[in-house]
Write a protein that holds these residues in place. Structure first.
Motif, short mmCIF file in Angstrom:
data_model
loop_
_atom_site.label_atom_id
_atom_site.label_comp_id
_atom_site.label_asym_id
_atom_site.label_seq_id
_atom_site.Cartn_x
_atom_site.Cartn_y
_atom_site.Cartn_z
N PHE A 167 0.71 -1.22 -0.15
CA PHE A 167 0.57 0.50 0.05
C PHE A 167 0.95 1.49 0.09
N GLN A 168 1.04 1.76 -0.82
CA GLN A 168 2.23 2.91 -1.08
C GLN A 168 1.18 4.66 -0.78
N ILE A 169 0.70 5.11 -0.11
CA ILE A 169 -0.27 6.00 0.90
C ILE A 169 0.78 7.52 0.71
N GLN A 170 1.05 8.64 -0.54
CA GLN A 170 1.63 10.18 -0.23
C GLN A 170 1.52 10.67 0.32
N ASN A 171 0.35 10.46 1.19
CA ASN A 171 0.45 11.48 2.53
C ASN A 171 -0.29 10.44 3.82
N ASN A 172 -1.63 10.44 4.46
CA ASN A 172 -1.53 9.97 5.94
C ASN A 172 -2.21 8.61 5.98
N LEU A 173 -1.83 8.00 6.49
CA LEU A 173 -2.47 6.61 6.81
C LEU A 173 -3.54 6.83 8.88
N LEU A 174 -4.95 6.72 8.66
CA LEU A 174 -5.45 7.13 10.24
C LEU A 174 -6.28 5.79 10.23
N TYR A 175 -5.94 5.28 11.14
CA TYR A 175 -7.13 4.21 11.87
C TYR A 175 -7.92 4.45 12.54
N ALA A 176 -9.07 4.76 12.47
CA ALA A 176 -10.23 4.88 13.07
C ALA A 176 -10.86 4.33 14.15
N ALA A 177 -11.03 4.53 14.95
CA ALA A 177 -10.92 3.89 16.59
C ALA A 177 -11.60 2.53 17.04
N GLY A 178 -11.41 1.29 17.03
CA GLY A 178 -11.41 -0.22 16.43
C GLY A 178 -11.37 -0.66 15.50
N ALA A 179 -11.13 0.51 14.40
CA ALA A 179 -10.97 -0.05 13.08
C ALA A 179 -10.05 -1.58 12.80
N ARG A 180 -9.58 -2.02 12.00
CA ARG A 180 -9.19 -3.35 12.10
C ARG A 180 -9.00 -3.87 10.50
N ALA A 181 -7.78 -4.68 10.30
CA ALA A 181 -7.93 -5.58 9.39
C ALA A 181 -7.52 -6.81 10.11
N VAL A 182 -8.43 -7.42 8.62
CA VAL A 182 -8.23 -9.31 9.17
C VAL A 182 -7.78 -9.82 8.00
N LEU A 183 -7.06 -10.87 8.16
CA LEU A 183 -6.52 -11.75 6.94
C LEU A 183 -6.76 -13.42 6.88
#
Length: 246
Positions: A167-183
């Motif tokens: 994931f190429q992100i040219q600015n900021n990365l924000l995970y909101a409260a409680g957000a998550r990634a699952v595999l």
């Protein structure tokens, strides 16, 4: 002799085939070099609001041991490393006894090389959903955003154990409260790379899977977690957070 029109058509067909083949080729993981031996590596400091729980080595360079704040660490008699009740592993800093300094210098150079590599990959999926992700399933591949990226819900990274996500992100990365990634499907966190040119902020109780390659600050708020590693070219701040390599 082929007609000029046929030659042009043939050239266009060949370009299409090559381009399709390049897109279909498996994406290679980013080589972290010796930086891969750290759960957290930063250039200007690592701080914690206790009690954080970190498994693996953490290190700072070129900054000194005074930039490891909140850990109440105890330096080993050899002077080459320190320990803390918040870290299952070693704490390392540029001013510790040799060869720690040179090892850290190499690891930082490897971290920077990995960041450049991650940003140099081509043929991305550009600006997916304008950077607003909430309930998507993402297949292995290269994704690029010229904006910030906000993850507000649950995203699924689905693919085989050989799948790679960058994931190429040219600015900021924000995970909101409680957000998550699952595999899903056998996906492995070690093959997921968040290459972020701005700040990274994980909201309270959020969970990120993979390796963060950050150009600037990485902040983990209360109860957030990273299943992977954090490699920052500035500082990392933790608030009762968990970082576990996988």
């Amino acid at each position: 002799m082929l007609s000029a029109g046929f030659q042009i058509l043939f050239g266009l067909l060949m370009f299409t085939v090559v381009r399709a083949a390049a897109q279909a080729a498996p994406l290679k993981a980013i080589n972290l070099g010796t930086a891969g031996g750290f759960t957290i590596l930063a250039k200007s400091g690592i701080s914690t609001v206790p009690f954080s729980a970190i498994t693996g080595n953490i290190g700072v360079s070129p900054s000194s041991g005074t930039s490891l704040t909140g850990f109440s660490f105890i330096k080993a008699p050899s002077g080459t490393f320190a320990t803390s009740n918040q870290v299952v592993g070693e704490l390392l800093a540029a001013d510790f006894t040799s060869p720690t300094s040179s090892q850290l210098s190499t690891a930082v150079l490897d971290m920077q090389t990995a960041f450049v590599d991650g940003n140099s990959r081509l043929l991305p999926n550009l600006n997916l959903l304008g950077g607003l992700l909430s309930a998507q399933t993402l297949a292995p591949g290269l994704y690029k955003w010229t904006s910030s990226v906000s993850i507000t819900g649950l995203i699924t990274l689905k693919g085989p154990s050989t799948g790679v996500w960058i994931f190429q992100i040219q600015n900021n990365l924000l995970y909101a409260a409680g957000a998550r990634a699952v595999l899903s499907g056998g996906a492995l966190a070690k093959n997921i790379f968040w290459v972020v040119s701005g700040d990274v902020s994980l909201g309270a109780g959020s969970t990120l899977e993979g390796v963060i390659l950050g150009a600037t600050k990485v902040a983990l708020l209360t109860g957030s977690a990273v299943h992977g590693s954090i490699l920052s070219q500035t500082a990392v701040t933790l608030e009762k957070a968990t970082v576990v390599p996988v």
